[in-house]
Design a protein around this motif. Structure first.
Motif, short mmCIF file in Angstrom:
data_model
loop_
_atom_site.label_atom_id
_atom_site.label_comp_id
_atom_site.label_asym_id
_atom_site.label_seq_id
_atom_site.Cartn_x
_atom_site.Cartn_y
_atom_site.Cartn_z
N HIS A 84 0.79 -1.23 0.01
CA HIS A 84 0.12 0.13 -0.10
C HIS A 84 0.91 1.17 0.15
O HIS A 84 0.58 2.04 -0.76
CB HIS A 84 -1.10 -0.09 1.05
CG HIS A 84 -1.98 1.05 1.33
ND1 HIS A 84 -2.83 1.40 0.30
CD2 HIS A 84 -2.01 1.96 2.18
CE1 HIS A 84 -3.51 2.40 0.55
NE2 HIS A 84 -3.01 2.90 1.82
N GLU A 85 1.90 1.13 0.83
CA GLU A 85 2.84 2.57 0.86
C GLU A 85 3.50 2.67 -0.38
O GLU A 85 3.47 4.00 -0.85
CB GLU A 85 3.82 2.22 1.94
CG GLU A 85 3.27 2.29 3.42
CD GLU A 85 2.65 3.26 3.79
OE1 GLU A 85 2.97 4.50 3.52
OE2 GLU A 85 1.93 3.20 4.92
N MET A 86 3.98 1.79 -1.23
CA MET A 86 4.51 2.10 -2.42
C MET A 86 3.57 2.51 -3.61
O MET A 86 3.86 3.22 -4.17
CB MET A 86 5.45 0.77 -2.69
CG MET A 86 4.61 -0.28 -3.41
SD MET A 86 5.74 -1.94 -3.73
CE MET A 86 4.57 -2.68 -4.69
N ARG A 129 -15.40 -5.88 -2.17
CA ARG A 129 -14.99 -4.38 -2.28
C ARG A 129 -14.28 -4.45 -3.52
O ARG A 129 -14.39 -3.26 -4.18
CB ARG A 129 -14.38 -3.93 -1.03
CG ARG A 129 -15.13 -3.75 0.30
CD ARG A 129 -14.32 -2.86 1.45
NE ARG A 129 -13.17 -3.45 1.81
CZ ARG A 129 -12.15 -3.05 2.04
NH1 ARG A 129 -12.19 -1.72 2.43
NH2 ARG A 129 -11.21 -3.63 2.48
N PHE A 130 -13.43 -5.34 -3.71
CA PHE A 130 -12.35 -5.05 -5.15
C PHE A 130 -13.34 -5.31 -6.22
O PHE A 130 -13.14 -4.65 -7.14
CB PHE A 130 -11.37 -6.13 -5.01
CG PHE A 130 -10.31 -6.18 -6.06
CD1 PHE A 130 -9.50 -5.34 -6.34
CD2 PHE A 130 -10.53 -7.31 -6.84
CE1 PHE A 130 -8.76 -5.35 -7.13
CE2 PHE A 130 -9.56 -7.57 -7.99
CZ PHE A 130 -8.79 -6.45 -8.27
N THR A 131 -14.12 -6.39 -6.38
CA THR A 131 -14.95 -6.67 -7.44
C THR A 131 -16.03 -5.71 -7.60
O THR A 131 -16.42 -5.29 -8.83
CB THR A 131 -15.55 -8.09 -7.39
OG1 THR A 131 -16.63 -8.21 -6.17
CG2 THR A 131 -14.44 -9.19 -7.22
N ARG A 151 -7.09 -6.12 1.21
CA ARG A 151 -7.04 -4.89 2.44
C ARG A 151 -7.38 -3.51 1.70
O ARG A 151 -7.92 -2.46 2.32
CB ARG A 151 -5.89 -5.01 3.23
CG ARG A 151 -5.71 -6.27 4.14
CD ARG A 151 -4.46 -6.10 4.85
NE ARG A 151 -4.51 -7.28 5.60
CZ ARG A 151 -4.76 -7.19 7.20
NH1 ARG A 151 -5.47 -5.97 7.45
NH2 ARG A 151 -4.74 -8.02 7.80
N TYR A 152 -6.88 -3.44 0.48
CA TYR A 152 -6.55 -2.01 -0.12
C TYR A 152 -7.39 -2.07 -1.53
O TYR A 152 -6.62 -2.12 -2.49
CB TYR A 152 -5.46 -1.48 -0.13
CG TYR A 152 -4.70 -1.13 1.14
CD1 TYR A 152 -5.34 -0.16 2.14
CD2 TYR A 152 -3.89 -2.15 1.76
CE1 TYR A 152 -4.93 -0.02 3.30
CE2 TYR A 152 -3.50 -1.95 3.07
CZ TYR A 152 -3.79 -1.05 3.92
OH TYR A 152 -3.35 -0.71 5.19
N ILE A 180 2.01 -8.96 -2.85
CA ILE A 180 1.43 -7.55 -2.62
C ILE A 180 0.08 -7.48 -3.55
O ILE A 180 -0.71 -6.69 -3.12
CB ILE A 180 2.57 -6.56 -3.62
CG1 ILE A 180 2.78 -7.06 -5.04
CG2 ILE A 180 3.84 -6.64 -2.79
CD1 ILE A 180 3.54 -6.06 -5.97
N GLY A 181 -0.11 -8.44 -4.41
CA GLY A 181 -1.40 -8.46 -5.05
C GLY A 181 -2.56 -9.14 -4.04
O GLY A 181 -3.51 -8.35 -4.23
#
Length: 543
Positions: A184-186, A409-411, A223-224, A216-217
């Motif tokens: 998330h940070e990057m 939330r992603f879909t 989460r994000y 990361i995916g």
């Protein structure tokens, strides 16, 4: 197991508010159309919360040289001489009190010729994973280079982990970085840098990674969900305890005593026998088992009739193989702990069946599960009852694991998730990917899953796609994601190039689960056009 609800600290709440502000600013830049772009060097003055810009420098075409220690294995160093000109930004994120995260963002430079203001950027942001697991690892420069060649803004990090895995005993912040915060940070930083440099925000953000890099995916999807529009992850590594437990199950089965140990030189013999037993299940003999769970090969057919020889197995070795094919189980309840390795991939087992266990699985049980730096696995082997129960407690308590299937939330915002796994993977039991996929379908609903989620099981694939090794397959999941976005149609199959010992030998049809590639009855078996995706055949005769 569903992840426990985590209460955010006041600092995290403030941080999320700051992220929202950055997102609004980026959206305003995009909505206002192209604005005056910044120079590369001026990005050093960009103000981002909890992020310090350390380097912002223009790099000429072919001029990039990695610094000392940036390439862990110099013998396998990636190529940089063909890179286009780019703007290199190095930053340090400090979202917590310790364990700063090093971030690198590579942005394609404006073209030297053509329409003023036009750039070599394709409008895409690409997140690059980190090669480390529990241990420290530098930014994956080879991945950044691949993204840059494709015209992407590429961003990666060092994972925010310092030193070996013993940090787990001292605190949880580096675990938080490893599990989800680094991604998330990057990504937030890269979006802001791209908006400032080009005068517009990325039009499409995606991750196409495998194994540990794929974390990361998964963390972004779970989460994000607004960070990326599409994510491809090979070899599901979110359920760490289960896949490491199976590595221990395999190792201990083969090291019960000296008689149970199978010499590495016998693995090809075992694999040939398994493939010969089940190769024709897809209608043609092509050296691959298309649907290994339905293969009923029993290693008892290889048992020596009189004394151990090089071309057969001793009775304890047969027992060890049957144990491995059954998968890890609780010795008290006989309940499954982890699904098994598949028949037909035995020559890939070398890294986890040698004289010592896989170092990463050793670190997981030593530091994360048992929390004992002095643990001696030879004196106290892994207990698949007590230790797995302890691991479950730790998974609920510490910030690790990416198993949440509820990605609505992603879909809901149009996100696309592509999962793939190799049927011959020795590190992560391939059926773990199937189990997660099925849980996602149940959580989001079949209609949504049909449009937004795909799983591809690749026959013969060892781990991540590529061209090296005795058997491998090459395919570009980023291209598949881009085509999915552009067409709006979810892929039901794709074609992979097949390699043996580094030489391309043909193509193979890869089918969306649960269908399997089946020979059409005519044509070259090494040509994907000779196959179709069909429902699985009945299970082979079990031993």
């Amino acid at each position: 197991m569903r992840e426990a609800v985590r209460v955010r600290s006041p600092k995290e709440v403030r941080r999320q508010a700051a992220v929202t502000v950055v997102s609004v600013l980026v959206s305003c830049v995009a909505g206002a159309g192209a604005t005056e772009a910044a120079s590369c060097e001026s990005l050093a003055t960009l103000s981002l919360r909890d992020v310090r810009i350390d380097v912002a420098q223009s790099v000429a075409a072919g001029a990039f040289q990695p610094g000392p220690g940036a390439i862990p294995n110099p013998a396998a160093a990636p190529r940089f001489s063909d890179l286009p000109a780019f703007c290199r930004v190095v930053a340090t994120a400090r979202p917590g009190s310790e364990a700063p995260i090093t971030i690198e963002v590579w942005l394609p430079a404006p073209r030297a010729e053509g329409v003023p203001g036009r750039t070599a950027w394709n409008g895409r942001l690409r997140g690059i994973g980190n090669d480390g697991f529990y241990n420290a690892a530098p930014v994956t420069l080879g991945g950044l280079a691949d993204g840059l060649r494709a015209g992407d803004v590429a961003v990666g990090s060092d994972g925010g982990r310092k030193g070996d895995a013993s940090y787990i005993l001292r605190g949880t912040e580096q675990l938080t970085n490893f599990n989800y915060r680094l991604a998330h940070e990057m990504t937030v930083a890269a979006r802001a840098l791209a908006a400032a440099y080009y005068g517009k925000a990325p039009a499409f953000a995606a991750v196409a990674e495998c194994a540990g890099r794929g974390a990361i995916g998964l963390s972004s999807v779970q989460r994000y969900p607004a960070d990326y529009d599409a994510v491809a992850v090979g070899e599901f590594i979110g359920d760490n305890t289960r896949h490491f437990a199976n590595q221990w199950w395999v190792w201990q089965a083969l090291h019960t005593d000296e008689a149970s140990t199978i010499p590495l030189e016998k693995l090809p013999m075992i694999q040939r026998a398994a493939v010969a037993a089940c190769d024709m299940d897809d209608g043609v003999a092509d050296g691959l088992i298309s649907d290994p769970p339905r293969c009923g090969f029993d290693p008892g057919v290889l048992q020596c009739t009189a004394g151990e020889r090089a071309d057969c197995l001793a009775a304890p070795q047969v027992t060890a193989l049957r144990t491995i094919y059954a998968g890890a189980r609780n010795p008290r309840t006989n309940a499954p702990v982890a699904p098994p390795l598949m028949r037909g991939g035995e020559t890939n087992w070398t890294p986890i069946v040698g004289p010592k266990p896989n170092p990463v699985s050793l670190d997981h049980f030593k530091y994360f599960v048992r929390r004992d730096s002095a643990w001696d696995y030879t004196a106290r082997p892994v207990n698949f009852d007590a230790d797995i129960a302890a691991a479950s407690v730790q998974m609920a308590r510490l910030p690790i694991g990416l198993t949440n299937p509820d990605i609505r939330r992603f879909t809901a915002r149009g996100g696309k998730l592509l999962l793939y796994a190799g049927w011959s993977d020795p590190f992560v039991p391939p059926q773990i990917s199937i189990e997660y996929y099925e849980r996602v379908v149940a959580a989001v609903g079949k209609k949504v899953a049909d449009a937004s989620v795909r799983l591809f099981m690749v026959p013969g694939l060892r781990n991540c796609q590529g061209t090296a090794g005795a058997e491998n397959f090459a395919f570009d999941t980023m291209t598949i994601l881009q085509q999915w976005k552009d067409s709006g149609k979810a892929p039901d199959a794709f074609v992979a190039r097949r390699f043996q010992n580094g030489a391309e030998v043909g193509t193979r049809l890869i089918c969306a689960y649960p269908t399997v590639p089946t020979y059409s009855g005519s044509g070259n078996p090494q040509d994907a056009a000779s196959f179709a995706c069909r429902a699985p055949r009945p299970t082979s005769t079990s031993p």
